[in-house]
Design a protein around this motif. Sequence first.
Motif, PDB file in Angstrom:
ATOM      1  N   GLU A  36       0.374  -1.192 117.960  1.00  0.00           N
ATOM      2  CA  GLU A  36       0.035  -2.549 118.369  1.00  0.00           C
ATOM      3  C   GLU A  36       1.260  -3.461 118.322  1.00  0.00           C
ATOM      4  OE1 GLU A  36      -2.608  -6.098 116.453  1.00  0.00           O
ATOM      5  OE2 GLU A  36      -3.597  -4.149 116.624  1.00  0.00           O
ATOM      6  N   LEU A  37       2.048  -3.350 117.271  1.00  0.00           N
ATOM      7  CA  LEU A  37       3.252  -4.162 117.142  1.00  0.00           C
ATOM      8  C   LEU A  37       4.253  -3.850 118.251  1.00  0.00           C
ATOM      9  CD1 LEU A  37       4.848  -6.302 115.665  1.00  0.00           C
ATOM     10  CD2 LEU A  37       5.579  -4.551 114.032  1.00  0.00           C
ATOM     11  N   LEU A  38       4.404  -2.581 118.578  1.00  0.00           N
ATOM     12  CA  LEU A  38       5.284  -2.219 119.689  1.00  0.00           C
ATOM     13  C   LEU A  38       4.829  -2.913 120.972  1.00  0.00           C
ATOM     14  CD1 LEU A  38       5.824   1.564 118.947  1.00  0.00           C
ATOM     15  CD2 LEU A  38       7.605  -0.201 118.971  1.00  0.00           C
ATOM     16  N   GLU A  98       4.415  12.538 107.581  1.00  0.00           N
ATOM     17  CA  GLU A  98       4.192  11.106 107.389  1.00  0.00           C
ATOM     18  C   GLU A  98       4.022  10.437 108.738  1.00  0.00           C
ATOM     19  OE1 GLU A  98       2.858   8.635 105.787  1.00  0.00           O
ATOM     20  OE2 GLU A  98       4.123   9.051 104.066  1.00  0.00           O
ATOM     21  N   ARG A  99       3.255   9.367 108.760  1.00  0.00           N
ATOM     22  CA  ARG A  99       2.992   8.683 110.020  1.00  0.00           C
ATOM     23  C   ARG A  99       3.007   7.190 109.815  1.00  0.00           C
ATOM     24  NH1 ARG A  99      -2.155  11.234 108.219  1.00  0.00           N
ATOM     25  NH2 ARG A  99      -3.368   9.515 107.434  1.00  0.00           N
ATOM     26  N   PRO A 100       3.306   6.491 110.876  1.00  0.00           N
ATOM     27  CA  PRO A 100       3.864   6.960 112.134  1.00  0.00           C
ATOM     28  C   PRO A 100       5.379   7.074 112.050  1.00  0.00           C
ATOM     29  CG  PRO A 100       3.529   4.609 112.259  1.00  0.00           C
ATOM     30  CD  PRO A 100       3.047   5.052 110.899  1.00  0.00           C
ATOM     31  N   ILE A 101       5.932   7.892 112.905  1.00  0.00           N
ATOM     32  CA  ILE A 101       7.380   7.966 113.064  1.00  0.00           C
ATOM     33  C   ILE A 101       7.689   7.425 114.452  1.00  0.00           C
ATOM     34  CG2 ILE A 101       9.394   9.475 113.232  1.00  0.00           C
ATOM     35  CD1 ILE A 101       7.971  11.366 111.247  1.00  0.00           C
ATOM     36  N   VAL A 102       8.612   6.469 114.513  1.00  0.00           N
ATOM     37  CA  VAL A 102       8.986   5.869 115.789  1.00  0.00           C
ATOM     38  C   VAL A 102      10.436   6.235 116.078  1.00  0.00           C
ATOM     39  CG1 VAL A 102       9.170   3.731 117.115  1.00  0.00           C
ATOM     40  CG2 VAL A 102       7.347   3.990 115.407  1.00  0.00           C
ATOM     41  N   LEU A 103      10.665   6.744 117.273  1.00  0.00           N
ATOM     42  CA  LEU A 103      11.985   7.221 117.691  1.00  0.00           C
ATOM     43  C   LEU A 103      12.499   6.365 118.836  1.00  0.00           C
ATOM     44  CD1 LEU A 103      10.550  10.766 117.998  1.00  0.00           C
ATOM     45  CD2 LEU A 103      12.094  10.119 116.175  1.00  0.00           C
ATOM     46  N   ARG A 104      13.774   6.065 118.778  1.00  0.00           N
ATOM     47  CA  ARG A 104      14.422   5.352 119.885  1.00  0.00           C
ATOM     48  C   ARG A 104      15.882   5.762 119.920  1.00  0.00           C
ATOM     49  NH1 ARG A 104      15.590  -1.031 120.808  1.00  0.00           N
ATOM     50  NH2 ARG A 104      16.013  -0.863 123.042  1.00  0.00           N
ATOM     51  N   PRO A 129       5.899   0.004 106.026  1.00  0.00           N
ATOM     52  CA  PRO A 129       4.831  -0.609 106.800  1.00  0.00           C
ATOM     53  C   PRO A 129       5.168  -0.648 108.295  1.00  0.00           C
ATOM     54  CG  PRO A 129       6.152  -2.318 105.767  1.00  0.00           C
ATOM     55  CD  PRO A 129       6.682  -0.987 105.268  1.00  0.00           C
ATOM     56  N   PRO A 130       4.167  -0.920 109.140  1.00  0.00           N
ATOM     57  CA  PRO A 130       4.386  -0.910 110.584  1.00  0.00           C
ATOM     58  C   PRO A 130       5.516  -1.833 111.047  1.00  0.00           C
ATOM     59  CG  PRO A 130       2.039  -0.922 110.127  1.00  0.00           C
ATOM     60  CD  PRO A 130       2.737  -1.106 108.803  1.00  0.00           C
ATOM     61  N   GLU A 131       5.760  -2.912 110.320  1.00  0.00           N
ATOM     62  CA  GLU A 131       6.810  -3.861 110.695  1.00  0.00           C
ATOM     63  C   GLU A 131       8.192  -3.227 110.762  1.00  0.00           C
ATOM     64  OE1 GLU A 131       3.228  -5.722 109.607  1.00  0.00           O
ATOM     65  OE2 GLU A 131       4.444  -4.432 108.326  1.00  0.00           O
ATOM     66  N   ARG A 132       8.333  -2.044 110.197  1.00  0.00           N
ATOM     67  CA  ARG A 132       9.637  -1.362 110.260  1.00  0.00           C
ATOM     68  C   ARG A 132      10.050  -1.010 111.684  1.00  0.00           C
ATOM     69  NH1 ARG A 132      11.326   2.984 106.842  1.00  0.00           N
ATOM     70  NH2 ARG A 132      13.319   2.167 107.513  1.00  0.00           N
ATOM     71  N   VAL A 133       9.103  -1.011 112.631  1.00  0.00           N
ATOM     72  CA  VAL A 133       9.483  -0.750 114.016  1.00  0.00           C
ATOM     73  C   VAL A 133      10.451  -1.811 114.521  1.00  0.00           C
ATOM     74  CG1 VAL A 133       7.366   0.504 114.567  1.00  0.00           C
ATOM     75  CG2 VAL A 133       7.524  -1.918 115.129  1.00  0.00           C
ATOM     76  N   ASP A 168      19.080   7.503 119.346  1.00  0.00           N
ATOM     77  CA  ASP A 168      19.490   8.428 118.279  1.00  0.00           C
ATOM     78  C   ASP A 168      19.042   7.957 116.907  1.00  0.00           C
ATOM     79  OD1 ASP A 168      21.156   6.277 117.935  1.00  0.00           O
ATOM     80  OD2 ASP A 168      23.006   7.444 117.865  1.00  0.00           O
ATOM     81  N   ARG A 169      18.054   7.045 116.867  1.00  0.00           N
ATOM     82  CA  ARG A 169      17.565   6.517 115.591  1.00  0.00           C
ATOM     83  C   ARG A 169      16.062   6.695 115.479  1.00  0.00           C
ATOM     84  NH1 ARG A 169      18.837   0.785 116.121  1.00  0.00           N
ATOM     85  NH2 ARG A 169      17.824   0.597 114.107  1.00  0.00           N
ATOM     86  N   ALA A 170      15.573   6.569 114.254  1.00  0.00           N
ATOM     87  CA  ALA A 170      14.141   6.679 113.993  1.00  0.00           C
ATOM     88  C   ALA A 170      13.808   5.898 112.730  1.00  0.00           C
ATOM     89  CB  ALA A 170      13.728   8.145 113.826  1.00  0.00           C
TER      90      ALA A 170
END
Length: 119
Positions: free
Chosen positions: A23-25, A95-101, A110-114, A103-105
């Motif tokens: 949702e934050l994304l 662990e979830r969620p993992i967000v990739l972009r 918490p979700p705000e780490r995106v 060469d970083r992840a």
Amino acid sequence: MGDPSDVTIWHNPRCSKSRGALELLGELGVEPAVVRYLEAAPSRAQLEDVLRRLGTDDPRTITRTGERLYRELGLADADRDALLDALAEHPALIERPIVLRGDRAVVARPPERVRDLIV
């Protein structure tokens, strides 16, 4: 901000943290590729790639160590190879969620780490 189209989320729709990150994304204007990793378990090579992007060599960074299965499989004393094999075989331990972009992840807990990847 860079190209937000290269974002992928390893998502579990039953997890509130994962739903929150997705949702934050969206609020940030990002439509990530969604990988339901419980249905399409990542390979060991993909797990290694995620660790590299996270900047760590320790698979416990992406392991749900509080899960009953973790204890049942005796993974507390497992070495790196055994732990990666277990994650590939039992994606519920990831662990979830993992967000990739790029060469970083981030592990978005918490979700705000995106925001670390997007903003």
